[in-house]
Design an enzyme around this catalytic site. Structure first.
Site, short mmCIF file in Angstrom:
data_model
loop_
_atom_site.label_atom_id
_atom_site.label_comp_id
_atom_site.label_asym_id
_atom_site.label_seq_id
_atom_site.Cartn_x
_atom_site.Cartn_y
_atom_site.Cartn_z
N ASP A 18 0.71 -44.80 -58.56
CA ASP A 18 2.06 -44.64 -57.82
C ASP A 18 2.38 -43.23 -57.78
O ASP A 18 2.87 -42.50 -56.68
CB ASP A 18 3.07 -45.67 -58.32
CG ASP A 18 2.95 -46.99 -57.82
OD1 ASP A 18 1.77 -47.27 -57.47
OD2 ASP A 18 3.88 -47.95 -57.89
N ARG A 49 14.90 -44.24 -70.34
CA ARG A 49 14.96 -43.40 -69.17
C ARG A 49 15.86 -42.32 -69.46
O ARG A 49 15.52 -41.14 -68.75
CB ARG A 49 15.99 -44.33 -67.97
CG ARG A 49 14.90 -45.45 -67.53
CD ARG A 49 13.72 -45.18 -67.46
NE ARG A 49 12.76 -46.16 -66.78
CZ ARG A 49 11.44 -46.29 -66.67
NH1 ARG A 49 10.89 -45.39 -67.40
NH2 ARG A 49 10.77 -47.05 -66.11
N ASP A 102 16.23 -48.25 -62.66
CA ASP A 102 15.88 -47.18 -63.24
C ASP A 102 16.04 -45.80 -62.18
O ASP A 102 16.21 -44.85 -63.22
CB ASP A 102 14.33 -47.38 -63.32
CG ASP A 102 13.85 -48.32 -64.69
OD1 ASP A 102 14.54 -48.25 -65.47
OD2 ASP A 102 12.61 -48.61 -64.67
N SER A 157 4.83 -55.76 -62.66
CA SER A 157 5.36 -54.37 -63.08
C SER A 157 5.76 -54.45 -64.35
O SER A 157 6.35 -55.31 -64.80
CB SER A 157 6.49 -54.42 -61.91
OG SER A 157 7.21 -53.14 -62.40
#
Lengths: 410, 410, 410, 410
Positions: free
Chosen positions: D16, D98, D127, D182
């Protein structure tokens, strides 16, 4: 641009919403239904009908409703049960009106088979959020049109040019620069924003205020007013029972006469910026003070503290437009539960801008017990020796910690 | 009756604490150390020394301290950083003074080798709790004597008879029935309780109020005052820097002159009863309003809301006497952290009982951004289209629930 | 010693309350009414009747009630609607039973014309508070007798001597030192305190635990159980509807078999000290986990967060004994309001001490919308571009502050 | 499409972000800087360098940093001081990583003179919010690129086609349908979302879990572990001091071996939808339990309750991405203040999926006082009679209300 068949517009009859009306017709090629509400803003509504007709709206598509009683009974009063104040100062006058307008717009959309609603709030303010959260909560599939976020008429000049071009009548005041402030009024308050006020160091001009006399101009004699409450709601003034909106109108008259309820503040908008606003809330200022006073003798201490702890959260929900949210309703269930015993009367003194509570009582629900509170001999109603154990145990954890700290120092 | 060798008495020099002094000597056969504090209550303290000497206290056992600066700098100002108000109204004037008195008593106990402390608060009020929680938190092994909970002098007559019998001088006012109210004063406020006020429907007599003129008697011309803040604390008035207690005294003078800060309320005591109290807090009322105003432009929204959510809890802690508790200190750590950016000035207008903020600014920390808030063209500082996504996602949960509800109705 | 005519004693039939029974007769010369409740503690109650008769209690003064259904339906289930946990761990098994006992004692006092109630809780624990707050809230004029705070039988030896002297039968276990722990049991849990556990570094002996097998001894095969909820209450297990107490008993059986619900902690008592306690709450541990899971798909996010924010306060109220307080009732009004949509089922997996949720659904109230949440193509159910505006406006205040900070640094 | 000169991409080296890398080059015609962080996810990072080089990134534009120590010391540990759990269950493993990635991206942007940052999070998740709130808080003028919200590669097929077309290597697993879930991993946890899990009634496949053995497969013998804390942070395991990330890695190993820390839940995303997620947090699960236990003997009761009351709010802030907000920092100031005394050790027992605390102590800060808590004779450390006054005054308001209610009924 999505496909719209029929749109219900919150229509005041003023220049801005008239331009919106026309712009909707032109841009979406759709049928427009206008909705004008009387929330006690103190303006004639029939001219709005004439303007709408002149702009080609069909008579059956023009809705003009007197919502004053509903507004006060079902929105203002429940909110005052919570003693709601936003950021320590603001009584939420505009915030509490928006959900009712949204609700009525959606009802009209359902009644007329409309697939869209539109409002005249800008993309910078709180009102767009309050309208649209209301729309979506009540009719999630509705199409929302917010012209100020879509069009390019983003200056006064362009707006006037558009009006001119499309034959929308322009009052002289607009040609002279428009209202010096952006205003919003209803039975609870009138607000002022923008222009001169955008400088937070500039005091508002005396001429700005509309609903209250300056404290300096208020009567030299104080006035006493008695407010009667039932289940937390005001039901009578000086012994005279009236309907909710009549009561608030009466309080506005009294407060306005005595210069009560002016406010000048910088607030935090939900969209993330700070903004300066001025407000006149004459009746609401009296009502809040009196409601707290009747609660002071009829509510249990811990219930009162629980309400105080939750109040800022409740107020923020209303400020941010979440009237129709389940969390506001859950909080309301708690608040309403507490108001069963909030019955009695309060006497306030109004004088040159101030409201002072001077007396309060409840024939049925007073928890004030003079035989216990008295400084005089209480004939055994209260055993002072109980206080020793109370303090000893409340301090136990502090004493244990202090002993440990002393040991550590050694 | 436990064994006591030396006791430090919080001694005002008045009739009650003089009787207590004598009673301690007689009952516990112990040495008495007197402690008299100047907290700005506006009374001469030297007479207390003479009275103590006359009652046989050794000169080295008489402590008279000017605590005004400490009081305002280390107790009042930290509390005002929190915008603390108890039950929506009360500015905690008495509550905040008690911990300082307790702290100083304990310091004197340590210095003089005393094993006990005593105070003149009754067994019905909050002050006994505030004193004793302070004592225990600072010196857990201390013996506490609260004569009002122990003796049988539970009427004015008995008290006077005791004084008479032991040669304690009795002022004429006491013979005539004593003070009409129970009062407590310090730089932050003066309070009134008892007697006439025990009827919550009776308005206080005009003659009761001591620190403020009646709004009706206040000047006909408003007065503007500018307050400068640094890290949340007041540092200057009208540009003149002064020490904390001087600043508060100056605000009291200004507020008193304009009739600002009177309050009449029913409050919930920690010991479980409701009580009527009247308060004059002229300077504090101005300070709170101004502090909120300087925060309004220098504090982040969510920080301000967090403070508002926690404020009632912080205020209750102080009201209940938990100044020296770790939970108050933890909250203070949060509050003080937030005040780093609270720098700037506020202009208020005082007039016949009211305080109105009319301007505020911060050269270094203003988060008010007129280029974003403006109703005029903002040249791209803010993208109004962002509001659509903001509203769409904030309403997502409401839309999902509304769809489900609609499906359920079908 | 005040005058008492007739007292209702919470009577277990054990040694301690038998001594209390006798002591009450001797000390107060009053009639004693015994009350023994079946709360699912798993003991025969009829022996209590025989013992009471043997101690001279009149048959009509002996009350033995099966309160199991009331206990679970009106106390345990409402509490679980709140997901109540005290101090992050404790499921409040003892706390929630005390108010019901107090309530029934007061009912019996009214029915029998008693003017006093008595209990066997010590002066150091929470239970005395829970009992007495209940008594006072329901019958404020009641006289409360707490023998452990009054008498001088403050050692096991004195107690045994008293029993011996008055012919109270003493079981062999008491002669051998008594129970190794202080225990309390009801349908929700069994608790252990005291003795060996007073050292917080000592692991409980394996032999202490009574209701659950050690995880090490539990079956090697996991077991799946399905719980059905209606309005937040458990109504069926594996599809079988039962009455509330039957459901909890069934969960206890399942949990006990799989070693679920053991807990070892140090907690903070309301009276101010820390204490070590061990608990077995097999059914409650499963129920809490499952209740949170059914809420996870049926409750709105903000409602769930509101509940989470209030939960510790609600739990502390119950822990401290304020079940019958108006603040608990107000919170309950909020909580119950939220449970209207909490309908559906949850599947849990039990295995060697752990409970894991593996599936949950609601035919009528699921707010989980896979068409929106999906990582796959959602065919327009959600517009990802909305997120940009959402983030831009949520960050606006942070961006303004960061710009100011950057400017300040320059 | 705005003008971008140089962009810092959070680059994992996977398909990705490789596609994003290429897409950024093509779409914005800008220089791309890649940033790859080692947060303990357990993957080799050097392959990311090779892939970046292969995609034409200049060597000086490739940043690969080991952030493990910073991550645990400055992010994970401060969060655990708060006992943070989101919605009663989730330990915030992804949420807390994050902000650190965002911070480092911004540092690299400053170091390389980049004017934009990009990430690979979708427009539906949390996110994107966490990354972007971080970016904006640290560098408000930064341009943010979120390809998933911009491009039209909104299906796996299109993505693969794009990769194919641009010569991005595609691993076999992607051709076969890609990862079944995921996933996101770091030292605190690994998470699973999507696909099979989108059905909240479907139990995860046994093969999904990667970090923990199934409880069924865990050792048959329990293992005891001792954790040492200083100021609320873990500093040693079984007496061995290690650096923060080594400690957490060690706990992960221990927890993983015993099947500890699996979680399956439906959570509420900040963007408004519910989503199913599964998590493995072996070390964090042990750490939370142990941290609560060390607090249980070293924290004051009211401080602990204050923390519990604020915890859900703190957790939601982190979940929603507000790590760098002033409100999170203010809460952290409070939390860190409380941790000064959180020193000592805790022994836990790990067995087939469960963690049980069995012992805890503090040589310096234990507030557990067995002389007071004891059921045995305490030699006067605690006066049981104090409890009477404590209860009498705590019930006073309830008694007054009950008397009023009784009067009303008459």
């Amino acid at each position: 641009m999505s496909d719209v068949r029929k749109v219900v517009l919150a229509y005041s009859g003023g220049l801005d919403t008239s331009v919106i009306l026309k712009w909707l017709q032109d841009t979406y090629r759709c049928e427009v239904v206008t909705f004008t509400a009387d929330l006690g803003q103190g303006e004639e509504l029939e001219p709005a009908r004439q303007k709408a007709l002149a702009l080609g709206i069909k008579p059956e598509n023009i809705f003009i409703d007197d919502l004053r009683e509903t507004f006060v009974r079902d929105f203002v009063f429940p909110m005052f049960r919570a003693n709601a104040i936003y950021e320590g100062e603001y009584l939420l006058g505009t915030s509490i009106a928006r959900p009712l307008i949204a609700k009525r717009q959606i009802e009209i959309a359902r009644a007329t088979g409309a697939d869209a609603v539109a409002h005249g709030a800008t993309g910078k303010g709180n009102d767009q959020v309050r309208f649209e959260l209301g729309y979506y909560a009540l009719m999630p599939e509705i199409k929302v049109i917010a012209p100020w976020r879509e069009w390019d008429l983003n200056s006064r000049e362009k707006l006037l040019a558009y009006a001119e071009k499309h034959g929308i009548p322009i009052e002289q005041k607009h040609r002279e620069g428009g209202a010096p402030y952006s205003m919003d009024a209803n039975l609870l308050h009138i607000s002022y924003e923008g222009r001169h006020l955008e400088d937070p160091t500039a005091e508002p001009e005396a001429s700005m205020w509309r609903w209250t006399v300056a404290p300096e101009e208020a009567p030299d004699t104080p006035e006493y007013v008695e407010l009667t409450f039932e289940k937390g709601d005001l039901v009578a003034i000086d012994g005279e029972r009236m309907r909710p909106h009549e009561l608030l109108a009466k309080l506005n008259e009294l407060g306005g006469k005595h210069g009560v309820g002016r406010l000048d503040l910088v607030e935090n908008r939900y969209v993330g910026m700070k903004s300066r606003g001025c407000y006149e809330t004459p009746g609401g200022t009296i009502l809040l003070k009196a409601h707290r006073a009747i609660e002071s003798i009829t509510l249990d201490r811990e219930v009162a503290h629980l309400k105080d702890d939750l109040m800022p959260r409740y107020a923020a929900l209303i400020y941010n437009g979440y009237w129709f949210s389940p969390e506001r309703q859950a909080l309301q269930a708690l608040i309403d539960f507490t108001q069963q015993t909030v019955n009695g009367w309060v006497r306030v003194k109004l004088y040159k801008g101030s409201v002072m509570v001077v007396a309060r009582d409840s024939a049925t629900d007073s928890l004030f017990d003079p035989t216990i509170a008295t400084f005089e001999d209480d004939r055994g109603a209260y055993n002072q020796k109980d206080a020793e154990g109370f303090i000893r145990l409340n301090s136990l954890r502090l004493r244990i910690a202090a002993k440990l700290a002393a040991k550590r120092r050694r």
